[in-house]
Design an enzyme around this catalytic site. Structure first.
Site, short mmCIF file in Angstrom:
data_model
loop_
_atom_site.label_atom_id
_atom_site.label_comp_id
_atom_site.label_asym_id
_atom_site.label_seq_id
_atom_site.Cartn_x
_atom_site.Cartn_y
_atom_site.Cartn_z
CB SER A 1 -0.90 -0.08 1.24
OG SER A 1 -1.63 1.09 1.42
CE LYS B 1 -0.17 2.14 -3.81
NZ LYS B 1 0.40 0.81 -4.06
CE1 TYR C 1 0.54 5.24 -5.37
CE2 TYR C 1 0.65 6.59 -3.39
CZ TYR C 1 1.09 5.50 -4.13
OH TYR C 1 2.07 4.67 -3.62
N1 LIG Z 1 8.74 4.90 -3.74
C1 LIG Z 1 7.89 5.36 -2.86
O1 LIG Z 1 8.10 6.46 -2.27
C2 LIG Z 1 6.67 4.55 -2.47
C3 LIG Z 1 6.00 4.91 -1.28
C4 LIG Z 1 4.87 4.17 -0.93
C5 LIG Z 1 4.44 3.13 -1.72
N2 LIG Z 1 5.12 2.81 -2.88
C6 LIG Z 1 4.60 1.68 -3.68
O2 LIG Z 1 5.65 0.76 -3.91
C7 LIG Z 1 5.34 -0.03 -5.07
C8 LIG Z 1 6.59 -0.13 -5.94
O3 LIG Z 1 6.96 1.15 -6.39
P1 LIG Z 1 8.50 1.63 -6.39
O4 LIG Z 1 8.60 2.76 -5.46
O5 LIG Z 1 9.40 0.48 -6.25
O6 LIG Z 1 8.60 2.27 -7.85
P2 LIG Z 1 9.33 1.74 -9.19
O7 LIG Z 1 10.78 1.53 -8.94
O8 LIG Z 1 8.96 2.70 -10.24
O9 LIG Z 1 8.65 0.32 -9.45
C9 LIG Z 1 7.35 0.21 -9.92
C10 LIG Z 1 7.23 -1.18 -10.51
O10 LIG Z 1 5.86 -1.41 -10.89
C11 LIG Z 1 5.89 -1.97 -12.17
N3 LIG Z 1 4.64 -1.78 -12.89
C12 LIG Z 1 3.98 -0.65 -13.19
N4 LIG Z 1 2.87 -0.93 -13.91
C13 LIG Z 1 2.84 -2.28 -14.04
C14 LIG Z 1 1.97 -3.18 -14.67
N5 LIG Z 1 0.88 -2.76 -15.33
N6 LIG Z 1 2.24 -4.52 -14.60
C15 LIG Z 1 3.33 -4.97 -13.95
N7 LIG Z 1 4.21 -4.17 -13.37
C16 LIG Z 1 3.97 -2.83 -13.42
C17 LIG Z 1 7.05 -1.32 -12.88
O11 LIG Z 1 7.41 -2.11 -13.98
P3 LIG Z 1 8.03 -1.57 -15.36
O12 LIG Z 1 9.51 -1.66 -15.19
O13 LIG Z 1 7.50 -2.50 -16.39
O14 LIG Z 1 7.55 -0.16 -15.56
C18 LIG Z 1 8.08 -1.36 -11.76
O15 LIG Z 1 8.69 -2.63 -11.68
C19 LIG Z 1 4.14 0.67 -5.75
O16 LIG Z 1 2.97 -0.07 -5.44
C20 LIG Z 1 4.09 2.04 -5.07
O17 LIG Z 1 2.80 2.58 -5.04
C21 LIG Z 1 6.22 3.49 -3.27
#
Ligand SMILES: NC(=O)c1ccc[n+]([C@@H]2O[C@H](COP(=O)([O-])OP(=O)(O)OC[C@H]3O[C@@H](n4cnc5c(N)ncnc54)[C@H](OP(=O)(O)O)[C@@H]3O)[C@@H](O)[C@H]2O)c1
Length: 270
Positions: free
Chosen positions: A131, A149, A145
């Site tokens: 989340s 979530k 968003y």
């Molecule tokens: N970073 C933060 O500050 C933060 C904070 C709270 C929560 N989150 C959550 O953490 C999770 C991971 O994000 P992250 O921060 O690690 O960002 P990230 O490095 O940009 O990773 C996002 C991942 O999601 C994949 N993705 C997007 N659309 C997709 C789809 N339709 N099917 C399969 N894969 C898909 C991307 O794949 P591609 O390589 O194919 O684009 C990438 O591997 C998300 O759910 C995000 O909401 C992040």
């Protein structure tokens, strides 16, 4: 027996860090991603299997779950794939609205549903969904968003009752701001001139050097995911890091109305 985790969105950020973390702990990892042919790092690791999965492709969800479960027992499913939108709702296209809901919400629900028979048959299993602190509090310009979530939070709370009866755990992990591709690649920014002034002020605060320099490394989130996967506890939420915990606790202490009014004052001087 060696345990197995299935991960979505393992091409970068939290997903990739968690694939490596569980691999180092001796687990089998099924790392799914939209374009596994582009992956060069995880392919070097023993006991890491790459499978293609776009979580908005609901037919592909069916076939990849069938393939993953045919390889052996899956113990943990990590719904990680997701991204953000930040900007005025009025400037957002229908396609942008549908894509983020399909990815962050419907993809999670459909993948989970597809795995339930496997966990039910095994009489155990853990579903963990990433989340966000944005699933527990709300800020301006993140309405879409938050819609995804916050929906995950309510969905998890309900599903945990239903599947808990079958020995299956359903949990969420709430990262705070984390150093991944999220802000660069994974943030869609719809714009609308009527909101320019507010939006510029918001961006200065939300994406300030202080915020960017204080981002947690994704491995911090992986450690908490590992805890959620292995502690055997009937616990719903795992909030990651001091920033996210402070925000969540402040909302709980103040109550939703006062918390909202406080942020109104901070952002808009009301
Ligand atoms: N970073 C933060 O500050 C933060 C904070 C709270 C929560 N989150 C959550 O953490 C999770 C991971 O994000 P992250 O921060 O690690 O960002 P990230 O490095 O940009 O990773 C996002 C991942 O999601 C994949 N993705 C997007 N659309 C997709 C789809 N339709 N099917 C399969 N894969 C898909 C991307 O794949 P591609 O390589 O194919 O684009 C990438 O591997 C998300 O759910 C995000 O909401 C992040």
């Amino acid at each position: 027996m060696t345990k197995t985790i299935f991960i979505t969105g393992a091409s970068s950020g939290i997903g990739k860090a968690t694939a490596k973390f569980f691999h180092e702990k001796g687990w089998n990892v099924i790392a799914t991603m939209r374009n596994p042919e582009k992956e060069t790092e995880l392919t070097q690791l023993k006991n890491v299997t790459l499978l293609p999965l776009d979580v908005t492709d609901f037919e592909q969800i069916r076939s990849v779950v069938a393939e993953a479960t045919s390889l052996g027992k899956v113990d943990v499913v990590l719904n990680n794939a997701g991204y953000g939108t930040v900007g005025a709702l009025e400037g957002t296209t229908d396609q942008q609205i549908e894509q983020v809901i399909n990815t962050n919400l419907l993809g999670v629900i459909k993948l989970t549903k597809e795995f339930i028979p496997h966990f039910r048959k095994n009489k155990e299993g853990v579903f963990i969904t990433i989340s966000s602190i944005g699933g527990l509090v709300a800020y301006p310009f993140f309405s879409l968003y938050h819609a995804t979530k916050w929906a995950i939070e309510g969905w998890t709370e309900s599903l945990a009752f239903e599947l808990g009866q079958l020995g299956i755990q359903v949990k969420t992990v709430q990262p705070g701001p984390t150093k991944t591709d999220f802000v660069g690649r994974s943030l869609v920014v719809p714009e609308h001139p009527a909101y320019d002034e507010f939006f510029e002020g918001f961006k200065k605060m939300f994406f300030s050097d202080e915020v960017i320099n204080g981002l947690e490394p994704p491995e911090t989130v992986s450690e908490v995911i590992y805890e959620a996967a292995t502690d055997g506890k009937n616990r719903l939420r795992y909030v990651v890091g001091a920033a996210a915990n402070n925000e969540y606790n402040r909302r709980l202490e103040l109550g939703a109305e006062i918390f909202h009014q406080e942020w109104d004052t901070v952002f808009f001087g009301k």
